[in-house]
Enzyme design. Structure first.
Site, PDB file in Angstrom:
ATOM      1  N   CYS A   1     -25.226 -72.018   1.184  1.00 56.45           N
ATOM      2  CA  CYS A   1     -25.977 -73.274   1.032  1.00 56.45           C
ATOM      3  C   CYS A   1     -27.246 -73.272   1.867  1.00 56.45           C
ATOM      4  O   CYS A   1     -27.281 -72.726   2.966  1.00 56.45           O
ATOM      5  CB  CYS A   1     -25.089 -74.443   1.449  1.00 56.45           C
ATOM      6  SG  CYS A   1     -23.776 -74.739   0.265  1.00 56.45           S
TER       7      CYS A   1
ATOM      8  N   LYS B   1     -11.480 -72.165   0.552  1.00 52.46           N
ATOM      9  CA  LYS B   1     -12.581 -71.219   0.321  1.00 52.46           C
ATOM     10  C   LYS B   1     -12.873 -70.451   1.609  1.00 52.46           C
ATOM     11  O   LYS B   1     -13.077 -69.233   1.581  1.00 52.46           O
ATOM     12  CB  LYS B   1     -13.841 -72.003  -0.105  1.00 52.46           C
ATOM     13  CG  LYS B   1     -15.142 -71.234   0.044  1.00 52.46           C
ATOM     14  CD  LYS B   1     -16.325 -72.016  -0.481  1.00 52.46           C
ATOM     15  CE  LYS B   1     -17.088 -72.832   0.524  1.00 52.46           C
ATOM     16  NZ  LYS B   1     -17.821 -72.088   1.549  1.00 52.46           N
ATOM     17  N   ASN B   2     -12.878 -71.188   2.719  1.00 54.02           N
ATOM     18  CA  ASN B   2     -13.306 -70.572   3.971  1.00 54.02           C
ATOM     19  C   ASN B   2     -12.218 -69.753   4.659  1.00 54.02           C
ATOM     20  O   ASN B   2     -12.429 -69.249   5.757  1.00 54.02           O
ATOM     21  CB  ASN B   2     -13.896 -71.636   4.903  1.00 54.02           C
ATOM     22  CG  ASN B   2     -15.197 -72.196   4.328  1.00 54.02           C
ATOM     23  OD1 ASN B   2     -15.766 -71.606   3.404  1.00 54.02           O
ATOM     24  ND2 ASN B   2     -15.655 -73.320   4.841  1.00 54.02           N
TER      25      ASN B   2
ATOM     26  N   ARG C   1     -18.778 -73.349  -6.461  1.00 56.13           N
ATOM     27  CA  ARG C   1     -18.645 -72.379  -5.371  1.00 56.13           C
ATOM     28  C   ARG C   1     -17.442 -72.718  -4.491  1.00 56.13           C
ATOM     29  O   ARG C   1     -16.855 -71.837  -3.866  1.00 56.13           O
ATOM     30  CB  ARG C   1     -19.911 -72.348  -4.506  1.00 56.13           C
ATOM     31  CG  ARG C   1     -21.094 -71.668  -5.177  1.00 56.13           C
ATOM     32  CD  ARG C   1     -22.200 -71.382  -4.176  1.00 56.13           C
ATOM     33  NE  ARG C   1     -21.632 -70.970  -2.921  1.00 56.13           N
ATOM     34  CZ  ARG C   1     -21.991 -71.450  -1.727  1.00 56.13           C
ATOM     35  NH1 ARG C   1     -22.959 -72.314  -1.627  1.00 56.13           N
ATOM     36  NH2 ARG C   1     -21.394 -71.037  -0.631  1.00 56.13           N
TER      37      ARG C   1
ATOM     38  N   ARG D   1     -29.609 -70.652   9.227  1.00 56.50           N
ATOM     39  CA  ARG D   1     -28.363 -69.879   9.189  1.00 56.50           C
ATOM     40  C   ARG D   1     -28.580 -68.405   9.579  1.00 56.50           C
ATOM     41  O   ARG D   1     -28.331 -67.488   8.794  1.00 56.50           O
ATOM     42  CB  ARG D   1     -27.679 -70.012   7.821  1.00 56.50           C
ATOM     43  CG  ARG D   1     -27.471 -71.459   7.438  1.00 56.50           C
ATOM     44  CD  ARG D   1     -26.588 -71.636   6.247  1.00 56.50           C
ATOM     45  NE  ARG D   1     -25.173 -71.460   6.570  1.00 56.50           N
ATOM     46  CZ  ARG D   1     -24.200 -71.549   5.664  1.00 56.50           C
ATOM     47  NH1 ARG D   1     -24.501 -71.788   4.413  1.00 56.50           N
ATOM     48  NH2 ARG D   1     -22.944 -71.387   6.009  1.00 56.50           N
TER      49      ARG D   1
ATOM     50  N   ASP E   1     -18.650 -80.340   7.241  1.00 55.20           N
ATOM     51  CA  ASP E   1     -18.464 -80.363   5.783  1.00 55.20           C
ATOM     52  C   ASP E   1     -17.842 -81.663   5.277  1.00 55.20           C
ATOM     53  O   ASP E   1     -17.743 -81.880   4.076  1.00 55.20           O
ATOM     54  CB  ASP E   1     -17.565 -79.192   5.361  1.00 55.20           C
ATOM     55  CG  ASP E   1     -18.112 -77.877   5.853  1.00 55.20           C
ATOM     56  OD1 ASP E   1     -19.085 -77.400   5.283  1.00 55.20           O
ATOM     57  OD2 ASP E   1     -17.571 -77.348   6.845  1.00 55.20           O
TER      58      ASP E   1
HETATM   59  N1  EPU Z   1     -25.344 -69.638  13.979  1.00 53.79           N
HETATM   60  C1  EPU Z   1     -26.353 -68.946  14.601  1.00 53.79           C
HETATM   61  N2  EPU Z   1     -26.282 -67.568  14.608  1.00 53.79           N
HETATM   62  C2  EPU Z   1     -25.259 -66.891  14.028  1.00 53.79           C
HETATM   63  C3  EPU Z   1     -24.227 -67.618  13.397  1.00 53.79           C
HETATM   64  C4  EPU Z   1     -24.286 -68.999  13.385  1.00 53.79           C
HETATM   65  O1  EPU Z   1     -27.289 -69.539  15.137  1.00 53.79           O
HETATM   66  O2  EPU Z   1     -25.268 -65.647  14.065  1.00 53.79           O
HETATM   67  C5  EPU Z   1     -25.424 -71.111  13.934  1.00 53.79           C
HETATM   68  C6  EPU Z   1     -25.553 -71.609  12.483  1.00 53.79           C
HETATM   69  O3  EPU Z   1     -26.886 -71.548  12.045  1.00 53.79           O
HETATM   70  C7  EPU Z   1     -25.015 -73.019  12.600  1.00 53.79           C
HETATM   71  C8  EPU Z   1     -23.922 -72.875  13.659  1.00 53.79           C
HETATM   72  O4  EPU Z   1     -24.194 -71.665  14.371  1.00 53.79           O
HETATM   73  O5  EPU Z   1     -26.015 -73.877  13.053  1.00 53.79           O
HETATM   74  C9  EPU Z   1     -22.523 -72.808  13.097  1.00 53.79           C
HETATM   75  O6  EPU Z   1     -22.420 -71.773  12.123  1.00 53.79           O
HETATM   76  P1  EPU Z   1     -21.055 -71.001  11.834  1.00 53.79           P
HETATM   77  O7  EPU Z   1     -21.278 -69.564  12.061  1.00 53.79           O
HETATM   78  O8  EPU Z   1     -19.938 -71.680  12.569  1.00 53.79           O
HETATM   79  O9  EPU Z   1     -20.886 -71.282  10.293  1.00 53.79           O
HETATM   80  P2  EPU Z   1     -20.571 -70.249   9.143  1.00 53.79           P
HETATM   81  O10 EPU Z   1     -19.512 -69.304   9.568  1.00 53.79           O
HETATM   82  O11 EPU Z   1     -21.829 -69.701   8.584  1.00 53.79           O
HETATM   83  C10 EPU Z   1     -18.593 -71.615   8.139  1.00 53.79           C
HETATM   84  C11 EPU Z   1     -18.313 -72.198   6.798  1.00 53.79           C
HETATM   85  C12 EPU Z   1     -19.181 -73.419   6.588  1.00 53.79           C
HETATM   86  C13 EPU Z   1     -18.866 -74.431   7.690  1.00 53.79           C
HETATM   87  C14 EPU Z   1     -19.091 -73.788   9.063  1.00 53.79           C
HETATM   88  C15 EPU Z   1     -18.698 -74.701  10.196  1.00 53.79           C
HETATM   89  C16 EPU Z   1     -17.745 -70.265   5.524  1.00 53.79           C
HETATM   90  C17 EPU Z   1     -18.086 -69.344   4.432  1.00 53.79           C
HETATM   91  N3  EPU Z   1     -18.623 -71.210   5.779  1.00 53.79           N
HETATM   92  O12 EPU Z   1     -19.972 -71.235   8.084  1.00 53.79           O
HETATM   93  O13 EPU Z   1     -18.795 -73.969   5.349  1.00 53.79           O
HETATM   94  O14 EPU Z   1     -19.712 -75.533   7.548  1.00 53.79           O
HETATM   95  O15 EPU Z   1     -18.325 -72.575   9.152  1.00 53.79           O
HETATM   96  O16 EPU Z   1     -17.355 -75.039  10.114  1.00 53.79           O
HETATM   97  O17 EPU Z   1     -16.675 -70.168   6.134  1.00 53.79           O
HETATM   98  C18 EPU Z   1     -19.092 -74.997   3.305  1.00 53.79           C
HETATM   99  O18 EPU Z   1     -17.913 -74.695   3.066  1.00 53.79           O
HETATM  100  O19 EPU Z   1     -19.781 -75.750   2.557  1.00 53.79           O
HETATM  101  C19 EPU Z   1     -19.741 -74.459   4.489  1.00 53.79           C
HETATM  102  C20 EPU Z   1     -21.052 -74.507   4.703  1.00 53.79           C
END
Ligand code: EPU
Length: 473
Positions: free
Chosen positions: A155, A57-58, A453, A160, A345
């Protein structure tokens, strides 16, 4: 079969008051053809058999966004039938990308020849569905000179924020206006390469920089970048498209902007999160599951923990067999972390298995601030899990404390018994399924659309593994 993708298939009627959990779940379920939002599980029997996992998915969703950057069509293979993919397909279709299915299962052709500005109201209809729309910023700015991004979904596992994304985009020269319904972006002077250091190796912000820098004028140096396997796979895709990107030591990624990119042909990397989830299900239910399509290298950290807990596995050319070899499971202490650490995850499904371990396990969640909500349902089933809101003080920890981290302490073994539980989020939801399958007696799990999802055909896979359940869909 070469059916055109119809954006109406995924269009949702926006009604902010309606964006409660059940509505989100029902919409997600409908996108992949599930007609019921609940399942009745008669637990207490092992899951045994073989299932396949497909593209992550990611990665798949990001690869679909990357197709916008090309001037010729792209072919993405191994695309899972999950609702997040449908949401992204809907948004791409609104922007004029013609999406057709190829002959192979999971093969999608994305033709961006006629990318166009979508109506705000149509984009807005996708508000709250996913977090991927934030990644449309760079590609749309390159293609159209403007972008409108609806309110994000995903989620509910913490605030976030998207500050890293917006700061990076401003560094490239984007002008951002925050509107009540989303954000609007323009780039009056074009996008120019930038020096960017992320405050945290965020997966999404790293993807944002990659998808923007490849066509920006000049060079971009990204420091403190995420280096998850899905990021590397995205870089491979961009390289196939004509981008020049080098991964340097110490989380540095260097991108030389090019003038034009073409389409790609790529098979998405397998879904590590789904693989770990089924492995945890084998352990918790004392079962034996062969997960096809999984490769060892990307799973190494998980495999070490799986072994320490007392699970056994066998790596084969076409997948990995995971099983409970008998005897008592052992407790562990884990910190979730960015790659190559233990993924955030992976913790939710594993926690269910840890309720069956003999002793006290601790999980420190260092990535998200609110990712233990799912443990309430496990406690309702008889688990002994205490969540410490500010995390535990522990000098032996490897990961620096982040201000919002938490810890869960799981004392086992505990007998689980069936209960009515409601899925709170994607990974937590899958852990509810595993708990219900592990528990003696009957459980009703509601809101299961959320699970669609990220888990393809999970009802069918449960059937293949011999689970005893009633699903009227
Ligand atoms: N963060 C910030 N500011 C930002 C972006 C992120 O503070 O602008 C913080 C987030 O709040 C979090 C941390 O940084 O505390 C890490 O967030 P990251 O940006 O790495 O996560 P993401 O890109 O939103 C993706 C996956 C998540 C997975 C994380 C970590 C997707 C769509 N989602 O999220 O997957 O947990 O990376 O590997 O790629 C899932 O699949 O269930 C899922 C939540």
């Amino acid at each position: 079969m070469d059916a055109h993708y119809d954006p109406r298939e995924v269009r949702v009627t926006k009604n902010k008051e309606d964006l409660g959990l059940h509505k989100d779940s029902q919409k997600a379920a409908a996108r992949v053809g599930l007609t019921s939002d609940e399942i009745i599980i008669n637990g207490g029997r092992p899951l045994n058999g073989r299932i396949e996992v497909r593209g992550a998915k990611n990665l798949a969703t990001k690869a679909m966004v990357a197709s916008l950057l090309g001037h010729t069509p792209s072919t993405l293979r191994n695309v899972p039938n999950i609702s997040d993919v449908r949401v992204v397909a809907g948004l791409l279709a609104l922007h004029g990308v013609l999406i057709t299915r190829g002959a192979e299962e999971g093969e999608w052709r994305l033709d961006p020849s006629n990318v166009e500005t979508a109506h705000k109201a149509d984009i807005d209809a996708h508000a709250g569905s996913s977090r991927i729309p934030i990644l449309f910023c760079g590609p749309l700015l390159h293609r159209l000179g403007e972008a409108f991004i609806p309110d994000l979904g995903g989620c509910r596992i913490g605030d976030r924020p998207i500050d890293f994304h917006l700061d990076a985009l401003r560094n490239f020269g984007a002008v951002i206006e925050k509107l009540p319904s989303g954000i609007s972006l323009t780039a009056p002077n074009g996008l120019k390469g930038a020096n960017i250091e992320l405050p945290y190796p965020s997966v999404g912000a790293t993807e944002q920089v990659l998808l923007t820098a490849v066509l920006a004028e000049g060079q971009t140096e990204l420091r403190n970048a995420a280096i998850e396997p899905e990021i590397v796979d995205l870089i491979c895709i961009l390289q196939k498209m004509g981008a020049i990107i080098s991964m340097e030591p110490n989380r540095v990624i260097f991108i030389e902007g090019v003038k034009e990119l073409r389409g790609y042909d790529h098979a998405a990397i397998f879904d590590r999160n789904e693989a770990a989830s089924w492995a945890a299900a084998a352990l918790a239910t004392k079962g034996d599951i062969f997960v096809g399509g999984v490769e060892q290298e990307e799973m190494m950290t998980f495999l070490n923990v799986f072994r320490k807990v007392g699970g056994d596995f066998d790596v084969r050319p076409d997948g990995i067999r995971f099983w409970h070899p008998g005897g008592m499971l052992k407790p562990v202490t884990i910190e979730t972390d960015v790659h190559p650490g233990f993924m955030t995850d992976w913790q939710q499904p594993l926690v269910v298995a840890l309720t069956q371990a003999d002793g006290v396990s601790t999980i420190h969640e260092t990535v998200y601030e609110n990712r233990f909500g799912f443990t309430d349902a496990l406690n309702k089933m008889g688990a002994d899990i205490k969540v410490y809101k500010d995390g535990l003080h522990d000098d032996t920890r490897r990961v620096m404390r982040r201000e919002f981290e938490q810890a869960a302490v799981i004392t086992g073994p505990t007998d689980l018994s069936g209960a009515d539980v409601e899925v709170p989020d994607l990974r937590g939801g899958f852990s509810h399924l595993i708990a219900a399958l592990t528990a003696e007696g009957q459980s009703k799990v509601t809101n299961i659309g959320i699970i669609s999802r990220g888990y393809e055909n999970f009802i069918e896979k449960l059937r293949l593994l011999g689970a005893d359940f009633i699903y009227e869909g």
